[in-house]
Write a protein that holds these residues in place. Sequence first.
Motif, short mmCIF file in Angstrom:
data_model
loop_
_atom_site.label_atom_id
_atom_site.label_comp_id
_atom_site.label_asym_id
_atom_site.label_seq_id
_atom_site.Cartn_x
_atom_site.Cartn_y
_atom_site.Cartn_z
N SER A 45 2.96 -16.07 -4.88
CA SER A 45 3.54 -15.46 -3.68
C SER A 45 2.79 -14.24 -3.18
CB SER A 45 5.00 -15.06 -3.96
OG SER A 45 5.05 -14.00 -4.89
N ILE A 46 1.91 -13.69 -4.00
CA ILE A 46 1.25 -12.44 -3.60
C ILE A 46 0.00 -12.72 -2.79
CG2 ILE A 46 2.23 -11.14 -5.50
CD1 ILE A 46 -0.38 -11.35 -6.97
N ASN A 47 -0.30 -11.84 -1.84
CA ASN A 47 -1.43 -12.10 -0.95
C ASN A 47 -2.58 -11.13 -1.13
OD1 ASN A 47 -0.61 -9.79 0.51
ND2 ASN A 47 0.76 -11.03 1.77
N SER A 48 -2.41 -10.11 -1.95
CA SER A 48 -3.51 -9.22 -2.27
C SER A 48 -3.12 -8.39 -3.49
CB SER A 48 -3.86 -8.30 -1.10
OG SER A 48 -2.76 -7.48 -0.76
N MET A 49 -4.10 -7.73 -4.06
CA MET A 49 -3.83 -6.79 -5.14
C MET A 49 -4.47 -5.47 -4.77
SD MET A 49 -3.83 -9.06 -8.61
CE MET A 49 -2.85 -7.86 -9.51
N VAL A 50 -3.75 -4.42 -5.01
CA VAL A 50 -4.12 -3.11 -4.50
C VAL A 50 -4.00 -2.08 -5.61
CG1 VAL A 50 -3.73 -1.48 -2.62
CG2 VAL A 50 -3.02 -3.86 -2.34
N TRP A 51 -4.90 -1.13 -5.61
CA TRP A 51 -4.79 0.03 -6.49
C TRP A 51 -4.47 1.25 -5.65
CZ3 TRP A 51 -4.61 -0.04 -11.65
CH2 TRP A 51 -5.11 -1.15 -12.33
N TYR A 52 -3.46 1.98 -6.08
CA TYR A 52 -3.09 3.25 -5.50
C TYR A 52 -3.25 4.33 -6.58
CZ TYR A 52 -0.72 1.20 -1.42
OH TYR A 52 -0.43 0.55 -0.24
N ARG A 53 -3.27 5.57 -6.14
CA ARG A 53 -3.23 6.67 -7.09
C ARG A 53 -2.40 7.81 -6.53
NH1 ARG A 53 -9.54 8.77 -6.86
NH2 ARG A 53 -9.47 9.70 -4.78
N GLN A 54 -1.86 8.59 -7.45
CA GLN A 54 -1.08 9.75 -7.05
C GLN A 54 -1.41 10.90 -7.97
OE1 GLN A 54 3.18 9.15 -6.78
NE2 GLN A 54 3.38 10.88 -5.38
N ALA A 55 -1.97 11.94 -7.37
CA ALA A 55 -2.29 13.15 -8.11
C ALA A 55 -1.09 14.10 -8.05
CB ALA A 55 -3.52 13.81 -7.52
N ASN A 76 -0.50 -2.58 -7.34
CA ASN A 76 0.47 -2.99 -6.32
C ASN A 76 0.12 -4.39 -5.84
OD1 ASN A 76 0.61 -3.28 -3.17
ND2 ASN A 76 2.32 -1.93 -3.69
N ALA A 77 1.13 -5.21 -5.61
CA ALA A 77 0.89 -6.57 -5.14
C ALA A 77 1.92 -6.93 -4.08
CB ALA A 77 0.96 -7.55 -6.30
N PRO A 78 1.51 -6.92 -2.81
CA PRO A 78 2.43 -7.33 -1.75
C PRO A 78 2.52 -8.84 -1.68
CG PRO A 78 0.35 -6.61 -0.81
CD PRO A 78 0.25 -6.40 -2.29
N ASP A 79 3.71 -9.36 -1.36
CA ASP A 79 3.85 -10.81 -1.22
C ASP A 79 3.93 -11.20 0.25
OD1 ASP A 79 7.39 -11.11 -2.17
OD2 ASP A 79 6.44 -10.39 -0.33
N PHE A 80 4.07 -12.50 0.49
CA PHE A 80 4.01 -13.01 1.86
C PHE A 80 5.17 -12.52 2.72
CE2 PHE A 80 7.45 -16.08 1.68
CZ PHE A 80 7.60 -16.29 0.32
N ARG A 81 6.25 -12.00 2.08
CA ARG A 81 7.38 -11.46 2.84
C ARG A 81 7.15 -10.00 3.21
NH1 ARG A 81 11.83 -11.95 -1.52
NH2 ARG A 81 10.09 -10.97 -2.63
N GLY A 82 6.10 -9.40 2.64
CA GLY A 82 5.88 -7.98 2.85
C GLY A 82 6.47 -7.12 1.77
N TYR A 83 7.13 -7.72 0.79
CA TYR A 83 7.67 -6.96 -0.33
C TYR A 83 6.53 -6.63 -1.28
CZ TYR A 83 10.54 -5.56 -4.27
OH TYR A 83 11.10 -4.86 -5.29
#
Length: 121
Positions: free
Chosen positions: A30-40, A101-108
């Motif tokens: 169901s996921i359409n991409s994989m993303v890396w975020y960071r928070q300092a 982070n992995a958004p799915d086709f619904r935007g979740y």
Amino acid sequence: QVQLVESGGGLVQAGGSLRLSCVASGNIASINSMVWYRQAPGKQRELVARIGITPPSNNGVTYYADSVKGRFTISRDNAKNTAYLQMNSLRPEDTAVYYCNAPDFRGYAYWGQGTQVTVSS
């Protein structure tokens, strides 16, 4: 549901390298991409890098924040359901908690628990 588990964080000296891993399980189709975020500390969470999965025109397409271009590389191993973030030439300002982070086709968007990266000067 999708579960994401990050690993690979740690303490490294400036100029060093680390490779982060994010293993996905569950309804990964169901996921359409994989993303890396960071928070300092004291800062907002920021997008670091993204790699597309679907649709086919997006498959393998990468995006990087300007602050990490030329130093970080995002990749994906489909057989292992794993995304990687290779981080080279690390700087103290790269110190942060890194999240997958992995958004799915619904935007979740699904999130991992985060892994700490600390770069000493």
